[in-house]
Write a protein that holds these residues in place. Structure first.
Motif, short mmCIF file in Angstrom:
data_model
loop_
_atom_site.label_atom_id
_atom_site.label_comp_id
_atom_site.label_asym_id
_atom_site.label_seq_id
_atom_site.Cartn_x
_atom_site.Cartn_y
_atom_site.Cartn_z
N UNK A 25 -22.50 -2.40 24.60
CA UNK A 25 -23.50 -3.32 24.07
C UNK A 25 -24.83 -2.61 23.88
N UNK A 26 -25.13 -1.67 24.77
CA UNK A 26 -26.40 -0.94 24.64
C UNK A 26 -26.40 -0.10 23.37
N UNK A 27 -25.22 0.45 23.00
CA UNK A 27 -25.14 1.26 21.79
C UNK A 27 -25.29 0.39 20.55
N UNK A 28 -24.60 -0.75 20.51
CA UNK A 28 -24.60 -1.60 19.32
C UNK A 28 -25.85 -2.46 19.23
N UNK A 29 -26.39 -2.86 20.35
CA UNK A 29 -27.48 -3.82 20.30
C UNK A 29 -28.80 -3.30 20.80
N UNK A 32 -33.05 3.09 19.29
CA UNK A 32 -33.99 3.24 18.19
C UNK A 32 -33.39 2.73 16.89
N UNK A 33 -34.04 1.80 16.18
CA UNK A 33 -33.45 1.23 14.95
C UNK A 33 -33.28 2.26 13.84
N UNK A 34 -34.19 3.22 13.76
CA UNK A 34 -34.06 4.24 12.72
C UNK A 34 -32.84 5.13 12.98
N UNK A 35 -32.62 5.44 14.24
CA UNK A 35 -31.45 6.25 14.59
C UNK A 35 -30.17 5.47 14.32
N UNK A 36 -30.18 4.19 14.62
CA UNK A 36 -29.00 3.36 14.35
C UNK A 36 -28.75 3.26 12.85
N UNK A 37 -29.83 3.18 12.07
CA UNK A 37 -29.67 3.14 10.62
C UNK A 37 -29.09 4.45 10.10
N UNK A 38 -29.52 5.56 10.69
CA UNK A 38 -28.96 6.85 10.30
C UNK A 38 -27.45 6.88 10.56
N UNK A 39 -27.04 6.32 11.70
CA UNK A 39 -25.62 6.27 12.03
C UNK A 39 -24.85 5.41 11.03
N UNK A 40 -25.47 4.31 10.59
CA UNK A 40 -24.84 3.45 9.59
C UNK A 40 -24.61 4.24 8.30
N UNK A 41 -25.61 4.99 7.87
CA UNK A 41 -25.48 5.78 6.64
C UNK A 41 -24.41 6.85 6.80
N UNK A 57 -25.22 -4.96 9.63
CA UNK A 57 -25.55 -6.39 9.72
C UNK A 57 -26.09 -6.73 11.11
N UNK A 58 -25.53 -6.12 12.14
CA UNK A 58 -26.04 -6.35 13.49
C UNK A 58 -27.47 -5.84 13.62
N UNK A 59 -27.74 -4.69 13.01
CA UNK A 59 -29.09 -4.13 13.05
C UNK A 59 -30.07 -5.02 12.29
#
Length: 219
Positions: A25-29, A32-41, A57-59
């Motif tokens: 849950x800590x990884x998905x929710x 850092x939002x920018x880092x999570x966006x990089x992972x999405x890309x 979508x979760x982000x």
């Protein structure tokens, strides 16, 4: 003794499972939002588009004004030809910031991929109004305007050219060209014929005062 060991083992198993869920849950929710966006890309580029959509979508649910995420989700849907879903993200962002160039650029791409001339014209003009240096947008618009459609028709072409030369002798060069413009996919075929004349030429024994002609075919 065996009973106590068994109970201890169950407690460790339960706590271990709980820690694992909390970590996921800590990884998905979180983070850092920018880092999570990089992972999405990265996921989308690697072909894991469904996973990229889910995590994107979760982000976005956590950061509703993160427009780059919303537009990227729209782009993924566009790659999948899910245009209704793709346009919903464009509309979402435009409702919050209608002057965001990236939203207009995504609209250009979606309309181009979808083959919608009306939407392409609208979003291309909007993007160019915000940034007139976007040659990529103008190229898409110009290319799409050359595509065959219901209004395409063969056109007649007639041109006239004139040149005057005094050296080494007097020459008046007249050129008339006639042809047709035929739309052919993303190109235009132009078969034509040209006829050139040199009336009133002077200065030589062979062509002084005599009309001369040249006929040429082209395409």
């Amino acid at each position: 003794m065996k009973t106590r060991l068994l109970q201890l083992g169950l407690l460790i198993l339960l706590f271990g499972s709980g820690a694992g869920v909390s970590g996921q849950e800590a990884v998905l929710g979180g983070g850092d939002p920018d880092e999570r966006f990089r992972m999405v890309r990265d996921q989308a580029r690697d072909g894991n588009r469904e996973q990229a959509l889910d995590e994107g979508k979760a982000l976005l649910a956590e950061y509703p004004d993160y427009h780059d995420v919303a537009l990227y989700l729209g782009r993924i849907h566009g790659w999948e030809s899910q245009f209704d879903s793709a346009w919903s993200y464009v509309d979402r962002v435009m409702a919050r910031d209608s002057a965001l160039l990236d939203a207009w650029l995504l609209g250009v791409d979606l309309a181009y991929w979808q083959g919608d001339a009306r939407l392409l014209e609208r979003y291309a003009q909007g993007a160019l109004a915000l940034d007139s240096t976007r040659t990529d947008v103008q190229e898409k618009l110009d290319l799409f305007r050359r595509l065959p459609g219901e209004e395409d028709a063969v056109e007649l072409m007639v041109t006239y050219g004139y040149d005057h030369f005094e050296q080494p002798y007097l020459r008046n060069w007249h050129m008339v060209s006639a042809g047709i413009l035929i739309p052919a996919g993303r190109a235009v075929l132009i078969p034509y014929a040209s006829y050139g004349m040199l009336p009133g030429a002077s200065g030589t024994d062979t062509d002084a005062g005599q009309p001369a002609g040249l006929f040429r075919l082209g395409g």
